[in-house]
Design an enzyme around this catalytic site. Structure first.
Site, short mmCIF file in Angstrom:
data_model
loop_
_atom_site.label_atom_id
_atom_site.label_comp_id
_atom_site.label_asym_id
_atom_site.label_seq_id
_atom_site.Cartn_x
_atom_site.Cartn_y
_atom_site.Cartn_z
CG HIS A 171 -20.14 41.59 -67.80
ND1 HIS A 171 -19.97 40.55 -66.97
CD2 HIS A 171 -19.27 41.10 -69.01
CE1 HIS A 171 -19.53 39.58 -67.18
NE2 HIS A 171 -18.77 39.64 -68.82
CB SER A 197 -67.90 29.85 -61.86
OG SER A 197 -68.20 30.40 -63.01
CD GLU A 204 -59.68 19.24 -68.75
OE1 GLU A 204 -60.54 18.69 -69.02
OE2 GLU A 204 -59.67 20.32 -67.86
CB SER A 208 -31.61 35.75 -73.23
OG SER A 208 -31.51 35.02 -74.42
CD GLU A 233 -28.42 27.66 -70.98
OE1 GLU A 233 -27.63 27.74 -70.16
OE2 GLU A 233 -28.07 26.69 -71.84
CD GLN A 254 -15.91 33.03 -72.47
OE1 GLN A 254 -17.24 33.78 -72.71
NE2 GLN A 254 -14.85 33.67 -72.51
CB THR A 311 -57.47 -0.45 -79.93
OG1 THR A 311 -58.30 -1.45 -80.81
CG2 THR A 311 -56.51 -1.28 -79.14
CG HIS A 312 -58.43 2.43 -83.61
ND1 HIS A 312 -57.47 3.10 -84.30
CD2 HIS A 312 -58.08 1.33 -83.46
CE1 HIS A 312 -56.79 2.18 -84.98
NE2 HIS A 312 -56.98 1.16 -84.35
CE LYS A 333 -68.56 20.40 -66.34
NZ LYS A 333 -68.46 19.99 -67.63
#
Lengths: 407, 407, 407, 407
Positions: free
Chosen positions: A46, A241, A253, A285, A287, A190, A118-119, A246
């Site tokens: 405890h 790599s 992302e 546990s 939280e 409590q 749109t789309h 790129k």
């Protein structure tokens, strides 16, 4: 937690429940050593009992006043209140900086022509600045929910084992919480109702969803075939790599991924509401994982998005080029309505325009193709035709949108 | 990752693509320093590029062979495969120990009378051992899904930038993966399909749900009014900082909380499947959180549940006492069916029994009350009545259930 | 449910528990009227009790044999087993048709050049067929999980109020379930373990995630700037009420949305596992929603995707055009590795290639720019350079990938 | 949708854009037939286009003014705004009735002694009324979030294809929305931000979690061993088809299940936020499912809980009996603090009390056992001891809690 214990003693001393000398002595002697606590916890299983025993070990006879009338959770939930208040405050401050960058870009790109999709398909003439106004509208909503949740979580409780103030009175609670900048939770078991924490995690998930949407926007606009926006790429940065050419929207992302985490945490927190009777400890546990993670993640997401927007690379010439990729088809609704204004019923007008647009689907200009159509030829003057195919008229109500947001 | 790089070089050397001297030299010299990598990463914003550059810095001219034809993700996904295989292996081993404890208790309490509860309300005579058989049946299912997922994640890829083996051939992949104990993923984009990871997280969530159910069972049976089962309470343990008499099922509650976390992680992982084209990196930030967390949590849950079941405290006399709390009403279905056997149609029989049971809802014995009922009096002999109200007959088919699980 | 009741009576008759005449009579007379059931349910607040009472009302004296030793859930879970078995069978059949269309396209487009994209950015030479092989690999996984879940849910129980066969024996169960094409669930409480249903919903979510990924792929490739793939657009179809030129991937978008629904249902089903003791009924209200919805949605998604893939419009010339949009930069890794083969260490080679690629980021050809670079000039022959910039060499290992899937 | 179309025409007529005669004629003739719309939709694959064509077919020449400058989503999102406003209004009204019942019970049972349970284990003296005050505190929070969300969703848009008012001006929007009781959404893409809908679904999930918690409370208190509270059981109701004595909290269980559904819907809705660019339609298929389901479910849950609380059966004598089940151990904290007041340091006092409580764990009275302890004997007078073991003192601060909620 020690601070809370001392504030309780201070309140008790002011009520005459403990001698002021005792308070003075305890304030001087109270301390703890984390390693000792850990050792004691191995026996007691405890954590708070261990903390209390450790502090008591320095207090001699005065130990009998320590943790007076309190339950573990008076410490736990109240210090959680302090932590959540502080974290959320920082998050709100950072969100404010993000909003400022968004407003800057909204202003800067107010008249920057681009295409609305749109789309994923070209729809009509648009202005880059509007994308930032749309983002701002959503950020304001998130902010308002975070602010509401901020109040919900900035509470504490010093109300004893089952919230009945059996051994302490509400005045003690008021004194302690005021010093900590918290409000009393009103009524508790409590524990403080876990609904409060759900409201915070929802407000974070909402913001995360918004940032995910805008990060997705940038990812779309950074794709090779579009090339309109680019998240910042710093000197020395490597995109891959294996493929040296790129340049990838990796931070956007990353933001998208993190939004998925926050949604998961929200669900966990909603399941935490239904504790048994006057509490069980099944929420604890979870939280311990989701609260540090969620507060850190959302702040990180805000900071990263702020930086991305601040240093965003915009290729306005590519935007113009993309705008003309459909060779005028984005003016199809304009032509449709102009035909209707000339008296053609909607169904026929629609068919005429769809026919023209499919004719130049692969090549040729919609404008040229339209001008060849017998109806169009017959119905419009040259000036009218010029108007139909000009992007400038789309700007006419943009100002009024901006004004609603005082930009 | 270095191990993978060296295995690739080994494979290339066996194919004669690089001189064996070079392989030897690189094996000798290749190393890295984490702090250096961190420094390089601050510039490159790319962790694998940083790793490769750091290792290369020790290789001199031979650096040109290093990371040959690989893409970052050949390292990342393959080493993830190794990690997931190892973790899941440990989890399966621990699950096996749990199953053994469950079987032990199923055997030990096979004939231990208790009450079955549906809707939390007493239903019929039951046997404690059956609760463990029911748990076992579910654990076997979870195990079977973890085993299937274990195969799904024990894969790697050495297939280059977009999975086409553009610069390396499948033989290199075969060689490397075999040495690592992995299978090739069959076909990949730049990444291995994230569906594989979802199968693992589902199998964990499934097991977590099962452990949550049994932890909830114990929590119910440990409540003050029931008092039949107790999770172990160790010498020196404190149940509460304020209420010294308390003995709480806190570990069971912790297990319940953790199941909520795992459900959240599963959702995140399912959202990770839909990467763009040949990959984006939105899954990466989430997997860095959920994979270590999920594997640790589920293992912790298994270990704790094993310990709980092993040291479970059982109050069989309380079970018997609770069994008679309804003063015989749990035999109501027995009476109902016996009435029907004597020729009373179901609807009337049902009404008779409900009438009797409501009569003794608060006090009095169902058996006594039943015996007073004119129909019952008239229809049954004393021996028949004794049979109706005896728990032993409920045992008759329990053996056949056990046999299905070879217990 | 009536069928199950009659099969139970049939089994009891074979065991000599009820006269064959009774069985005959009941088979002839047993029937029900839904409206009557509804009326009775308004009183009983219990649907199965209402069903039993209604049927009994036609049976006269024989009613006393009806529903003998059964509990409501023997009917409910067993008929659910029949329904889930049948639905899942249809889903598997439709999935098989989808796989066939995917294989067709994989074959048809095996050598169709296109660009691979990572992070939405052009990466390397690719082949359209491979996208279908990647899809196939995932579909096979989903299929294997659906098949496993199919077995998990094709079970029933005729084991009485709390699964102990207190009033019926396992032989009755065997007889009834065999006739229904189900297996016994092994051991149950009052209900069959909800873990079985979770495995089914997971297998659907997995498939949904896969279909979502491929629908997203098409949506990306249908965007105006890319224009490589198009979901079918039928004669007479309108893309927009206001913009006659539009052709939108609306069915793919619909599929993406539905995947979100299925993820939500999975979570609900995982929360259903943890019923109390020998059952509560909290799962029932949810399963009435999620089971019909989930089975229908996933089948609809499969059917729609099959149609989309079957009638998919492919613009191969646009693919070639897009492939050259970066003016050769997709060959950057090829150049990098060739430089390394000539003895340039990786870091320098990487810098050379990145330098060249940034030089022609906006215009100019990577190939031309590369050829001007002093190192490149010096190191490579004309033939070597031609090889470096040729897409054909990327095809060399594609066959071996296909062979793994026997295509 | 027709109403919206006509309001737009009304606005245009007021602006002089269309002749008042035309408006009059259209208002007279405009109508539609659902079957026709369905037939047209089979061709157009677009529901709104079908609606517009159907209405136009009755308008003759005036058809050219119909749907002027609108996009489908002007109709869809605006009518959704009307629907959500109306539904949420009803939900808020029903929630208000629930609150009233809760307040009634809080008042009625203010001084009704019962035991508080933490971890399902008896903790301290409590009052039944407090359970209702705790519920009220949570309901007020849910109400406040539903009210906030109510404002968020009570919006519409008449801003054209991509929200730029390209063919209509903001005045038209203002006119139409005012007539419909909605506010303009401020800025939109083609659709109103889906964040608004997420706020509504969160507020429902929050309320659902709260109702789930209280339903769980009743389920716990209705279990056979506890028997303190019972959800209403109506005349003629059957608890089980096989066990006539059963009385199960099935409606509470149903409420718990439904909370799981709402959590799933929330996740779906949060995933809907991130639409592409100026919209895609992936949210639409999901909202057709989750919005009717969620609004109906939450209202049903409120109605059921209201009825349960209104007709709740309370066994106060059983509460008193349960209170004494631990034979006084619930006064352990009182004894602990009294020992400390007498000068015993906390650690020793804690050990004394734990020792006493373990002594009478199975039988004997804590009070009696305590009185035998040498320390207790020596330190307290008879009156002091009486006070320590009296429940009345726990009431002293309950009033001040009630006053905070003006009850």
């Amino acid at each position: 937690m020690l601070k809370i214990e001392l504030l309780v003693l201070e309140a008790l001393s002011r009520e005459g429940k403990i001698p002021s000398q005792v308070l003075k002595r305890i304030k001087k002697k109270a301390k703890f050593n984390l390693e000792n606590i850990q050792k004691i916890e191995q026996k007691t299983h405890h954590d708070i009992v261990a903390f209390v025993l450790e502090v008591c070990s320095y207090l001699g006879e005065d130990a009998r006043y320590f943790h007076w009338g309190l339950t573990s959770n008076d410490l736990l939930d109240t210090s959680l209140g302090v932590q959540l208040k502080q974290s959320t405050f920082l998050i709100l401050k950072d969100l404010d900086l993000l909003k400022k960058e968004v407003i800057k870009k909204a202003t800067q790109y107010k008249h920057t022509l681009c295409v609305a999709r749109t789309h994923g398909v070209h729809a009509e003439v648009y202005f880059l600045g509007l994308k930032f106004v749309v983002l701002l509208e959503e950020l304001l909503r998130a902010e308002s929910f975070i602010q509401k949740a901020y109040k919900e979580v900035s509470v504490g409780k010093i109300s004893g084992a089952v919230g009945t103030y059996a051994y302490l009175n509400p005045q003690v609670e008021n004194y302690v919480l005021k010093k900590l900048g918290l409000k009393p939770a009103g009524v508790t078991t409590q524990v403080i109702s876990r609904t409060r924490i759900s409201t915070l995690l929802f407000s974070f998930s909402l913001l995360a969803g918004i940032l995910e949407r805008f990060a997705t926007e940038i990812r779309h606009l950074q794709r090779t075939e579009v090339g309109e926006l680019f998240e910042p790429f710093y000197k020395g940065q490597k995109g891959s790599s294996s493929m040296p050419h790129k340049r990838n929207p990796i931070v956007c992302e990353r933001i998208c991924g993190m939004a998925r985490l926050l949604r998961g945490y929200l669900i966990t927190s909603l399941e935490n509401i239904s504790l048994w009777h006057e509490r069980d400890i099944s929420h604890s546990s979870t939280e311990r994982v989701i609260l540090p993670d969620a507060t850190n993640l959302i702040d990180y997401m805000i900071l990263k998005m702020t930086q991305i927007i601040k240093d965003l690379e915009v290729d306005t010439s590519r935007m113009l080029k993309n705008l003309s990729i459909t060779r005028g088809m984005i003016f199809s609704q304009g032509l449709l309505l102009s035909l209707m204004e000339k008296g053609i019923p909607r169904p026929q007008a629609y068919d005429i325009v769809q026919e023209i647009s499919f004719k130049c689907k692969r090549k040729g200009s919609f404008e040229e193709e339209a001008k060849k159509h017998p109806f169009v030829k017959r119905l419009f003057t040259a000036k009218e035709l010029k108007d139909i195919f000009s992007p400038s008229k789309y700007l006419k109500n943009v100002d009024s949108i901006y004004q609603r947001f005082r930009i």
